[in-house]
Design a protein around this motif. Structure first.
Motif, PDB file in Angstrom:
ATOM      1  N   ILE A 224       0.435  13.085  -4.001  1.00 58.85           N
ATOM      2  CA  ILE A 224      -0.994  13.151  -3.671  1.00 58.85           C
ATOM      3  C   ILE A 224      -1.334  14.588  -3.287  1.00 58.85           C
ATOM      4  CG2 ILE A 224      -2.731  12.439  -1.982  1.00 58.85           C
ATOM      5  CD1 ILE A 224      -1.233   9.723  -1.846  1.00 58.85           C
TER       6      ILE A 224
ATOM      7  N   LYS B  75     -11.100   0.261  -0.321  1.00 64.04           N
ATOM      8  CA  LYS B  75     -10.833  -0.531  -1.521  1.00 64.04           C
ATOM      9  C   LYS B  75     -10.470   0.306  -2.747  1.00 64.04           C
ATOM     10  CE  LYS B  75     -11.592  -4.421   0.473  1.00 64.04           C
ATOM     11  NZ  LYS B  75     -10.454  -5.309   0.700  1.00 64.04           N
TER      12      LYS B  75
ATOM     13  N   ARG C  36       7.987   4.068  -9.229  1.00 63.62           N
ATOM     14  CA  ARG C  36       7.602   5.248 -10.021  1.00 63.62           C
ATOM     15  C   ARG C  36       8.593   5.496 -11.154  1.00 63.62           C
ATOM     16  NH1 ARG C  36       5.543   5.314  -5.301  1.00 63.62           N
ATOM     17  NH2 ARG C  36       3.452   6.146  -5.031  1.00 63.62           N
TER      18      ARG C  36
ATOM     19  N   TYR D 172      -5.078  -4.963  -5.783  1.00 63.07           N
ATOM     20  CA  TYR D 172      -3.986  -5.267  -4.849  1.00 63.07           C
ATOM     21  C   TYR D 172      -3.092  -6.392  -5.347  1.00 63.07           C
ATOM     22  CZ  TYR D 172      -5.600  -2.175  -1.154  1.00 63.07           C
ATOM     23  OH  TYR D 172      -5.937  -1.073  -0.422  1.00 63.07           O
TER      24      TYR D 172
ATOM     25  N   GLU E  56       0.835  -1.212   0.000  1.00 60.30           N
ATOM     26  CA  GLU E  56       0.000   0.000   0.000  1.00 60.30           C
ATOM     27  C   GLU E  56       0.864   1.254   0.000  1.00 60.30           C
ATOM     28  OE1 GLU E  56      -4.184  -1.063   2.239  1.00 60.30           O
ATOM     29  OE2 GLU E  56      -2.380  -1.044   3.454  1.00 60.30           O
ATOM     30  N   ASN E  57       1.924   1.236   0.806  1.00 58.35           N
ATOM     31  CA  ASN E  57       2.816   2.389   0.846  1.00 58.35           C
ATOM     32  C   ASN E  57       3.476   2.639  -0.503  1.00 58.35           C
ATOM     33  OD1 ASN E  57       3.517   3.942   3.446  1.00 58.35           O
ATOM     34  ND2 ASN E  57       3.136   1.865   4.157  1.00 58.35           N
TER      35      ASN E  57
ATOM     36  N   ILE F 117       2.376   1.658  -3.605  1.00 58.53           N
ATOM     37  CA  ILE F 117       1.521   1.999  -4.748  1.00 58.53           C
ATOM     38  C   ILE F 117       0.714   3.276  -4.548  1.00 58.53           C
ATOM     39  CG2 ILE F 117       1.321  -0.415  -5.479  1.00 58.53           C
ATOM     40  CD1 ILE F 117      -1.458  -0.474  -4.248  1.00 58.53           C
ATOM     41  N   ALA F 118       0.631   3.774  -3.309  1.00 58.41           N
ATOM     42  CA  ALA F 118      -0.230   4.931  -3.049  1.00 58.41           C
ATOM     43  C   ALA F 118       0.100   6.082  -3.982  1.00 58.41           C
ATOM     44  CB  ALA F 118      -0.099   5.382  -1.600  1.00 58.41           C
ATOM     45  N   GLY F 119      -0.916   6.650  -4.580  1.00 58.83           N
ATOM     46  CA  GLY F 119      -0.710   7.770  -5.482  1.00 58.83           C
ATOM     47  C   GLY F 119      -0.565   7.324  -6.928  1.00 58.83           C
ATOM     48  N   ARG F 120      -0.388   6.005  -7.122  1.00 59.53           N
ATOM     49  CA  ARG F 120      -0.187   5.490  -8.476  1.00 59.53           C
ATOM     50  C   ARG F 120      -0.669   4.050  -8.494  1.00 59.53           C
ATOM     51  NH1 ARG F 120       3.946   4.041 -12.100  1.00 59.53           N
ATOM     52  NH2 ARG F 120       4.294   5.572 -13.755  1.00 59.53           N
ATOM     53  N   GLU F 121      -1.914   3.875  -8.059  1.00 60.96           N
ATOM     54  CA  GLU F 121      -2.418   2.543  -7.789  1.00 60.96           C
ATOM     55  C   GLU F 121      -2.833   1.830  -9.061  1.00 60.96           C
ATOM     56  OE1 GLU F 121      -3.800   5.372  -6.856  1.00 60.96           O
ATOM     57  OE2 GLU F 121      -3.494   5.624  -4.711  1.00 60.96           O
TER      58      GLU F 121
ATOM     59  N   ILE G   9      -8.891  -0.724  -6.243  1.00 65.11           N
ATOM     60  CA  ILE G   9      -7.456  -0.966  -6.358  1.00 65.11           C
ATOM     61  C   ILE G   9      -7.234  -2.444  -6.659  1.00 65.11           C
ATOM     62  CG2 ILE G   9      -5.271  -1.016  -5.102  1.00 65.11           C
ATOM     63  CD1 ILE G   9      -6.238   1.239  -3.387  1.00 65.11           C
TER      64      ILE G   9
ATOM     65  N   LEU H 157      -7.335   4.923  -0.220  1.00 68.19           N
ATOM     66  CA  LEU H 157      -5.946   4.745   0.226  1.00 68.19           C
ATOM     67  C   LEU H 157      -5.288   6.106   0.413  1.00 68.19           C
ATOM     68  CD1 LEU H 157      -3.572   2.872   0.821  1.00 68.19           C
ATOM     69  CD2 LEU H 157      -3.054   2.836  -1.613  1.00 68.19           C
ATOM     70  N   ARG H 158      -5.564   7.007  -0.518  1.00 68.37           N
ATOM     71  CA  ARG H 158      -4.954   8.343  -0.420  1.00 68.37           C
ATOM     72  C   ARG H 158      -5.490   9.092   0.790  1.00 68.37           C
ATOM     73  NH1 ARG H 158      -4.706   9.937  -6.857  1.00 68.37           N
ATOM     74  NH2 ARG H 158      -3.678   7.997  -7.435  1.00 68.37           N
TER      75      ARG H 158
END
Ligand code: ADP
Ligand code: MG
Lengths: 510, 313
Positions: free
Chosen positions: B192, B170, A156, A113, A97-98, A100-104, A111, B175-176
């Motif tokens: 973000i 989900k 990224r 996963y 999660e850390n 991919i956050a912002g670019r999921e 998402i 998440l953001r």
């Protein structure tokens, strides 16, 4: 071919100039060290490059083209990735999660996963950055967390990686692993900018090095063409003694004795187990260990910040285990806390008030319940002069001083009470080379005056050069102890990682 | 004794609890979104009240209750946007701004009622939302009480809560949001837009609380009265904490509070020889007890209430 070129960059905060017309050129595929003391402006310069700060003047060229970087998002798009000094990770989220956050990766509006996990695994395999993608970040080690930070950048598609003092939080072993990863990244064509104030690391990892001092660029040189001594001189601006010399110990009576100290910490279950050691007058006992192996608990127990331990503490023969902090201070225990801004100082109080903390209710600073500012000011003038604290005066707020000068405020206050034992926890953390030299001298002077020093430090160099004897903490236990001369740096590193053969080296610890 | 218990603890009590939980659960979800993004929203109370008033206002002038509901959501969102402006843009203290919002809402609705309807106590009756029966579910054994002659807002609440859970846990946006509330600088450094997330969450919380308010004035009753929210915003905040900043948890907590409330009402109806005031205390007492327990175990977003330092300086 320069991938990054900074031209004439300046940035000021208020009226302090953090970057002063700095030029920097980084070649594709090299490891380029940015070397400088604390406060030299390294982080500021890189935050400008990464779009976190905007420069007051100057331009940035990426791959030869001038760009304006207004946000990290833009920096990321340009192929930059930054691994910050303080990790930018969310503890309760997973590694994946850390990352991919912002670019999921998505499936519909949700998402994906599974896909995220797959991509993370692919990256960990390619660059041998082993970490469990499903683990929560707060459950993994600091070294692994750093790998997550690197993975974040690689995910990224970063081509240029900026690492801000990445080794500050690592054990020597982890540092070795990091260097291996960096070399691997370099082989695959990535460019790396490595910020540090450590000479040894600069020599070990970099192709070229740029030295900053007081916000100005001093020089860029090929690492193969320089030496640690030259780098130190360029960094500090004068000749520096890298290792202090000390006289032979003149050991007296026992000042402090810890007898089977055991401490359970409910919250994260960190603990101390059966710690026994003595400190004699006129000696420095060093405590080596990677952070989080019980050093903080030890510091708290000896100074009285926490008291619910089993076992006993004797100070000059008296059992002080149940004494309050104040009683211990008045009996003659001084304290340089590891977290100086939280526990050593009140940042938004001025200097003179900070210099009487702990004595503020006492003669001569207070009389009949009122503070006597004349005496207080006089006191601060004496300490400022004696300890060469660089400040605009006794009215200056402590938060406006540099780290080194803040540390001198604490040391000045503590030594003014003429303690017989000083607990010095990470006394040179975040302090520049010049101030380190001075603090080391002060600690040695205490030793010569026949006081006891408990030196808790994460810096091996410091421990090896200052302490007479050493104990090594690993997971709350003493895994080795002995005279300092009997340890080598490599051996200490292994012991701190819980690996080497421990035990008592010849020489008394008990 | 058994009969007495059966009289109190039965499906009808639960159905009553579900109705009463509706405004709480909606506002609690609003609290979850706002706080997951790092903003303490004490203004829920005022936002519910605003929603309740705007709902009646809309229905009064248009005779269309659904238009009232829409207006309630817009008014809640609008007030929340004002709150967001103060706390996010001007970095005002979130607690002070929240309390201020509550006072503003109370004063404004009371005053407007006086001006529009010349009344200090309550508004005239307006068209409320018609009750509906869900064709298939309304015929199931046991659970049919939940789906017969039910306010549509109760059913909408259930859908919204589930959708909210999906959104938060989900989706990329969720998440953001969670990252923003825990570590805004980290969110910032991966590109973000922290501010945008916070504005969205606070305004969304206003929309939800406004919808909850509309239930009070158009679903449950069909008029507005002074200080109609009566502390529900604070109960919702408690439910949100007890529910661990999770819409489903907040719903469960709201249901628990309302169930106690429903039991309390039944008890009063039984004319037991206990002072009614004591019985009325029950839900609040439970709130305190539950909260005391929950706060010990709970783990709020790490950056909750702290001003975001992202961006330049
Ligand atoms: N956000 C800020 N606000 C005010 N002053 C700052 C800020 N960031 C850095 N500085 C000041 O700028 C100077 C350079 O800091 P920094 O770039 O962090 O140095 P380095 O990373 O080399 O240790 C220091 O004097 C520091 O106090
Ligand atoms: Mg720095």
């Amino acid at each position: 071919m320069n991938v990054v070129e900074l031209k004439n960059i300046s940035k000021s905060f208020g009226n302090s100039l953090a970057n002063d017309s700095i030029d920097l050129a980084v070649k594709r595929g090299e490891i380029h060290c940015l070397l400088g003391e604390n406060g030299a402006g390294k982080t500021t310069l890189m935050k400008i490059l990464f779009g976190l700060y905007s420069q007051d003047q100057g331009s940035i060229l990426i791959n030869g083209a001038e760009v304006e970087i207004k946000s990290p998002r833009q920096a990321i798009e340009l192929g930059l990735g930054m691994i910050h000094q303080h990790f930018m990770l969310v503890g309760r989220l997973t590694v994946t999660e850390n990352i991919i956050a912002g670019r999921e990766p998505r499936r519909g509006i949700l998402i994906d996963y599974a896909e995220g996990m797959r991509q993370v695994k692919e990256l960990t395999a390619t660059y041998q950055l082993s970490v469990n993608p499903g683990a929560r970040v707060e459950d993994i080690s600091i070294g692994e967390q750093q790998r997550v930070e690197i993975l974040k950048a690689l995910y990224r598609q970063a081509e240029i990686l900026i690492l801000d003092e990445p080794t500050a939080v690592l054990t020597p072993q982890e540092t070795g692993e990091l260097f291996a990863v960096l070399k691997k990244l370099k082989e695959s064509g990535k460019t790396i900018i490595f910020i540090t104030h450590k000479l040894k690391e600069t020599m070990a990892i970099s192709d070229r090095v740029t030295i900053l001092r007081d916000g100005k660029k001093v020089a860029t040189i090929a690492t193969s063409a320089t030496s640690p001594t030259e780098l130190a001189r360029l960094m500090v601006g004068r000749e520096v003694i890298l290792r202090v010399k000390k006289a032979a110990a003149m050991v007296g009576k026992t000042v402090l004795q810890a007898d089977h100290l055991t401490y359970y910490h409910k919250k994260n279950n960190r603990q101390l187990e059966q710690l026994s050691f003595v400190i004699k007058a006129g000696e420095i006992l060093g405590v080596a260990g990677v952070e989080g192996n019980g050093q903080q608990e030890l510091e708290e127990l000896i100074t009285g910040l926490s008291r619910n331990s089993q076992g006993k503490i004797f100070f000059k023969g008296k059992d002080i285990s149940s004494w309050s902090i104040r009683e211990r201070r008045y009996a003659g225990i001084g304290h340089i806390p590891s977290d100086r801004l939280k526990r050593g100082l009140i940042p938004d109080f001025n200097l003179e008030k900070n210099l009487i903390l702990g004595s503020e209710w006492q003669q001569p600073y207070a009389r009949k319940g009122f503070l006597d500012y004349k005496v207080i000011r006089e006191n601060s003038k004496v300490i400022i002069e004696r300890f060469r604290i660089k400040t605009s005066g006794s009215q200056a707020l402590v938060q406006d001083l540099s780290g080194g000068n803040q540390q001198k405020v604490i040391i000045g206050r503590e030594l003014r009470r003429e303690p017989e034992l000083i607990v010095a926890a990470q006394p040179t953390r975040g302090v520049d080379v010049g101030a380190i030299e001075y603090i080391h001298k002060l600690l040695l002077k205490m030793r010569e005056e026949g006081k006891g020093v408990l030196l808790i430090s994460a810096e091996l160099d410091e421990l090896l050069s200052l302490s007479d004897r050493l104990i090594v903490l690993y997971e709350g236990r003493i895994v080795a102890s002995g005279n300092t001369v009997d340890f080598t740096e490599a051996e200490l590193g292994l012991l701190m990682a819980g690996q080497g053969r421990g035990g008592v080296k010849n020489g008394p610890t008990e | 004794m058994n009969e007495l218990l059966a009289l109190i603890f039965n499906l009808n009590t639960l159905a009553a609890a579900l109705r009463m939980a509706t405004p709480l659960a909606l506002a609690a979800m609003g609290g979850a979104f706002s706080e997951r993004a790092g903003i303490i929203n004490l203004g829920l109370e005022g936002l519910i009240l605003t929603g309740a008033f705007a709902g009646v206002l809309g229905s009064y002038y248009s005779s269309l209750p659904w238009l009232g509901v829409l207006l309630a959501m817009i008014a809640g969102g609008g007030f929340a946007a004002l709150f967001a402006l103060f706390t996010i843009r001007f970095k005002a203290d979130q607690v002070v701004a929240g309390v201020g919002l509550n006072m503003l809402a109370l004063g404004l609705t009371t005053w407007l009622m006086q001006v529009l309807w010349g009344s200090r106590g309550s508004s005239p009756n307006v068209n409320g939302l018609p009750e509906i029966t869900i064709p298939l579910l309304g015929r199931l054994p046991f659970v049919k009480v939940f789906f017969i002659e039910q306010s549509p807002l109760v059913l909408i609440m259930l859908v919204v809560i589930i959708a909210g859970w999906y959104l938060l846990f989900k989706t990329p946006l969720g998440l953001r949001i969670r990252m923003t509330g825990d570590h805004p600088t980290a969110a910032d450094t991966v590109g973000i837009n922290v501010r945008a997330i916070q504005y969205f969450c606070v305004i969304f919380s206003g929309v939800l609380a406004g919808l909850g308010g509309a239930y009070l004035s158009l679903g449950h009753l069909n008029w507005f009265s002074v200080n109609m929210s009566a502390g529900r915003g604070y109960m919702a905040l408690a439910a949100n904490i007890f529910g661990q900043w999770n819409p489903l948890g907040g719903f469960a907590a709201s249901l628990l509070f309302s169930f106690t409330d429903a039991v309390q009402m039944r008890l009063q109806g039984l004319n037991l020889s206990i002072a009614n005031e004591l019985i009325q205390m029950l839900p609040y007492l439970l709130t305190i007890v539950v909260l005391a327990g929950a706060v010990l175990r709970s783990r709020p977003p790490e950056a909750l209430g702290k001003q975001n330092q992202g961006g330049d300086e």
